[in-house]
Design an enzyme around this catalytic site. Structure first.
Site, PDB file in Angstrom:
ATOM      1  N   LYS A  55       0.842  -1.198   0.000  1.00  0.00           N
ATOM      2  CA  LYS A  55       0.000   0.000   0.000  1.00  0.00           C
ATOM      3  C   LYS A  55       0.874   1.245   0.000  1.00  0.00           C
ATOM      4  CE  LYS A  55      -3.855  -2.312   2.211  1.00  0.00           C
ATOM      5  NZ  LYS A  55      -4.422  -2.801   3.469  1.00  0.00           N
ATOM      6  N   GLN A  99      -4.997  -1.458   9.512  1.00  0.00           N
ATOM      7  CA  GLN A  99      -4.891  -2.800   8.918  1.00  0.00           C
ATOM      8  C   GLN A  99      -5.502  -3.848   9.852  1.00  0.00           C
ATOM      9  OE1 GLN A  99      -3.705  -3.423   5.827  1.00  0.00           O
ATOM     10  NE2 GLN A  99      -3.974  -5.631   6.012  1.00  0.00           N
ATOM     11  N   ASP A 122     -11.586   2.704   3.731  1.00  0.00           N
ATOM     12  CA  ASP A 122     -11.926   1.272   3.691  1.00  0.00           C
ATOM     13  C   ASP A 122     -13.442   1.070   3.553  1.00  0.00           C
ATOM     14  OD1 ASP A 122      -9.919  -0.688   3.835  1.00  0.00           O
ATOM     15  OD2 ASP A 122      -9.537  -0.286   5.955  1.00  0.00           O
TER      16      ASP A 122
HETATM   17  N1  GUN Z   1      -6.829  -6.694   5.912  1.00  0.00           N
HETATM   18  C1  GUN Z   1      -6.970  -7.389   4.756  1.00  0.00           C
HETATM   19  N2  GUN Z   1      -7.600  -6.648   3.828  1.00  0.00           N
HETATM   20  C2  GUN Z   1      -7.855  -5.450   4.408  1.00  0.00           C
HETATM   21  C3  GUN Z   1      -8.479  -4.257   3.929  1.00  0.00           C
HETATM   22  O1  GUN Z   1      -8.944  -4.144   2.794  1.00  0.00           O
HETATM   23  N3  GUN Z   1      -8.530  -3.234   4.832  1.00  0.00           N
HETATM   24  C4  GUN Z   1      -8.035  -3.338   6.088  1.00  0.00           C
HETATM   25  N4  GUN Z   1      -8.134  -2.283   6.887  1.00  0.00           N
HETATM   26  N5  GUN Z   1      -7.445  -4.424   6.540  1.00  0.00           N
HETATM   27  C5  GUN Z   1      -7.368  -5.480   5.707  1.00  0.00           C
END
Ligand code: GUN
Length: 299
Positions: A55, A99, A122
């Site tokens: 990311k 995350q 998100d």
């Molecule tokens: N963990 C795995 N995929 C995601 C996601 O799309 N967002 C977040 N915040 N955590 C994740």
């Protein structure tokens, strides 16, 4: 029998990232600052570390600011909530992503609830889930929005099509069903208690599989020509002599290729879309947070 077309999520995501980069440049020109994404990682889960690194790289590559906050696994909930609050009021931060999964002693729902809905790129906050449910604009979770982009790119108008979503998570299944409904598809959500799952899937012009069980959806379940979106990423046990097993989706890909009209591969299908949509949501957040109109052609 003809082979299904492969839906190339990797190529689609690369194009989307390029467009987001152009929009990020327009945002910087209009506002005098870069759009900013803050990512918070608590603990040292190896898969999460890989995601967070990707990311960060993708954010910087799109011309945006990346703020990484790595906290120890024993961080208290109060400290995490204080960081979220600090990011909520930081004018350089347009999007906040904590995350998941969080270590067991932290309450994920409480942490998500603390994120400002206007920075919730998100789309996990109840305010954004509610906005999606009633058709208001907000932030939509990245994976289902990415699936929707692939579907409309392939099929155009989804009106009247039968869509079956397998899986009812808040992150994928439920928002996916709502997006399909908004697009006028006839939507069924199937799950572990569904009776006659093969029979339900057989009706579907569109199948979205998001259950997290390796190769569970069989070729015989599919309707001829169905469009299959495979959200699963599962690692098979290693073959003899190998240290890692193969990555597979929730659909028996090899079998489905002989029946489906089009299908996303794993890897290289839905996976790359998630980060590209996260960047898209962040640049959209930046324009909104500055009270600026979204540029033409924003998807
Ligand atoms: N963990 C795995 N995929 C995601 C996601 O799309 N967002 C977040 N915040 N955590 C994740």
């Amino acid at each position: 029998m003809s082979e299904a077309q492969v839906i190339d999520g990797k190529a689609f995501a690369a194009k989307l990232r390029e467009r987001v980069g152009e929009q990020a440049a327009k945002f910087e020109a209009a506002s005098g600052r870069k759009a900013g994404l803050a990512v918070v990682l608590v603990g040292e889960d190896p898969a999460s570390q890989v995601y967070v690194r990707s990311k960060h790289k993708a954010t910087v590559a799109a011309g945006m600011e990346s703020f990484e906050h790595r906290l120890p696994a024993d961080t208290s909930e109060a400290d995490l909530l204080a960081l979220v609050e600090q990011l909520n009021v930081d004018p350089a931060v347009d999007g906040i992503l904590v995350q998941l999964p969080l270590p067991d002693h932290l309450d994920e729902q409480a942490v998500i609830a603390a994120i400002s809905p206007d920075k919730d790129v998100d789309g996990f906050h109840v305010t954004n889930a509610g906005r999606l449910a009633v058709g208001q604009s907000g932030f939509v979770p990245c994976t289902p929005l990415g699936c929707m982009m692939l579907l409309t790119d392939r099929l155009g108008d989804l009106s009247g099509l039968e869509a079956v979503v397998i899986g009812r998570s808040n992150i994928v299944g439920k928002p996916m069903a709502q997006l399909l409904l908004d697009a006028n598809a006839t939507v069924t959500i199937a799950h572990s208690r569904t009776k006659d799952l093969p029979g339900v899937v057989k009706r579907a012009d569109i199948v979205v599989a998001a259950v997290g069980r390796a190769e569970m959806v069989k070729a015989e379940w599919l309707k001829d020509g169905a469009t299959v979106i495979d959200v699963g990423i599962n690692r098979l046990p290693p073959a003899e002599g190998a240290d890692k097993g193969r990555l597979v989706g929730d659909v028996d890909y090899a079998g489905a290729q002989g029946v489906a009209g089009a299908i996303t591969p794993v890897p290289g299908g839905v996976g790359p879309m998630t980060i590209a949509v996260l960047l898209r949501n962040t640049v959209v957040a930046a324009f909104r947070n500055e009270g600026l109109d979204l540029p033409e052609g924003t998807i």
